[in-house]
Enzyme design. Structure first.
Site, PDB file in Angstrom:
ATOM      1  N   VAL A 138       0.906  -1.151   0.000  1.00  0.00           N
ATOM      2  CA  VAL A 138       0.000   0.000   0.000  1.00  0.00           C
ATOM      3  C   VAL A 138       0.947   1.202   0.000  1.00  0.00           C
ATOM      4  O   VAL A 138       1.483   1.575   1.030  1.00  0.00           O
ATOM      5  CB  VAL A 138      -0.939  -0.031   1.226  1.00  0.00           C
ATOM      6  CG1 VAL A 138      -1.788   1.234   1.287  1.00  0.00           C
ATOM      7  CG2 VAL A 138      -1.828  -1.272   1.173  1.00  0.00           C
ATOM      8  N   PRO A 139       1.202   1.754  -1.189  1.00  0.00           N
ATOM      9  CA  PRO A 139       2.369   2.623  -1.414  1.00  0.00           C
ATOM     10  C   PRO A 139       2.277   4.034  -0.840  1.00  0.00           C
ATOM     11  O   PRO A 139       2.186   5.028  -1.564  1.00  0.00           O
ATOM     12  CB  PRO A 139       2.481   2.646  -2.937  1.00  0.00           C
ATOM     13  CG  PRO A 139       1.088   2.464  -3.409  1.00  0.00           C
ATOM     14  CD  PRO A 139       0.442   1.536  -2.413  1.00  0.00           C
ATOM     15  N   CYS A 140       2.381   4.128   0.469  1.00  0.00           N
ATOM     16  CA  CYS A 140       2.358   5.431   1.132  1.00  0.00           C
ATOM     17  C   CYS A 140       3.572   6.276   0.754  1.00  0.00           C
ATOM     18  O   CYS A 140       3.532   7.502   0.890  1.00  0.00           O
ATOM     19  CB  CYS A 140       2.263   5.260   2.647  1.00  0.00           C
ATOM     20  SG  CYS A 140       3.495   4.162   3.355  1.00  0.00           S
ATOM     21  N   HIS A 141       4.617   5.638   0.241  1.00  0.00           N
ATOM     22  CA  HIS A 141       5.813   6.390  -0.164  1.00  0.00           C
ATOM     23  C   HIS A 141       5.546   7.278  -1.379  1.00  0.00           C
ATOM     24  O   HIS A 141       6.325   8.170  -1.661  1.00  0.00           O
ATOM     25  CB  HIS A 141       6.983   5.432  -0.452  1.00  0.00           C
ATOM     26  CG  HIS A 141       6.722   4.462  -1.546  1.00  0.00           C
ATOM     27  ND1 HIS A 141       6.061   3.259  -1.336  1.00  0.00           N
ATOM     28  CD2 HIS A 141       7.025   4.491  -2.860  1.00  0.00           C
ATOM     29  CE1 HIS A 141       5.987   2.599  -2.488  1.00  0.00           C
ATOM     30  NE2 HIS A 141       6.550   3.336  -3.426  1.00  0.00           N
TER      31      HIS A 141
END
Length: 170
Positions: A138-141
């Protein structure tokens, strides 16, 4: 989200540090973090799963292969992984919105708030982003500051920079 009956903790190497992979009895990914942030993972597991502690074991091969493929440059490999995690309805909405940011692209915190239908809730969206238990998958970056600054990544700004460069976003 339902409470799992069992949690399993596996480890896997990555170019930016050893990964801690937590799955449940169905094979769904419940949490993913870096070994040097094991304390944060433990705190998160206590918040979401109470006394249920992960036992050592192997993550499903599909999860290990997808992570390896991602680090090898096949970014879409993570898109089909089954994941389930506890959180508020707002957090769940933010985490789902994160999965819709294509690799190689970034959005701002204000855009994230807009995408979940709460344009004035920029700080809340930022907090939900920061509470994401499934970093990388879950690409919070992929969320950056309004001025383009690399802000707020639980794994550290250098890892965020590496992930964005790896995906071609920098």
């Amino acid at each position: 989200m339902s409470r799992p009956a069992r949690l399993v903790l596996d480890r896997a190497p990555s170019p930016i540090g050893e990964l801690l992979i937590v799955t449940d009895e169905t094979g769904a990914l419940r949490a993913l973090d870096f070994d040097d942030h094991a304390h944060r993972l433990d705190r998160l597991l206590k918040i979401h799963y109470g006394r249920l502690r992960p036992e050592p074991g192997a993550a499903p091969i599909a999860i290990r292969e997808a992570l390896s493929a991602y680090f090898g440059g096949a970014f879409a490999a993570l898109n089909t992984l089954p994941w389930a995690t506890n959180g508020t309805a707002f957090q769940q909405a933010v985490w789902t919105a994160l999965t819709q940011i294509p690799s190689g692209q970034t959005i701002t915190y204000s855009e994230l708030a807009r995408r979940v239908g709460r344009p004035a809730a920029v700080r809340a969206a930022g907090h939900a982003n920061g509470a994401n238990p499934l970093g990388i998958v879950v690409p919070c970056h992929r969320v950056i500051g309004l001025n383009g600054a690399l802000t707020g990544y639980g794994g550290g700004i250098e890892r965020k920079r590496w992930l964005l460069a790896h995906e071609g976003a920098l």
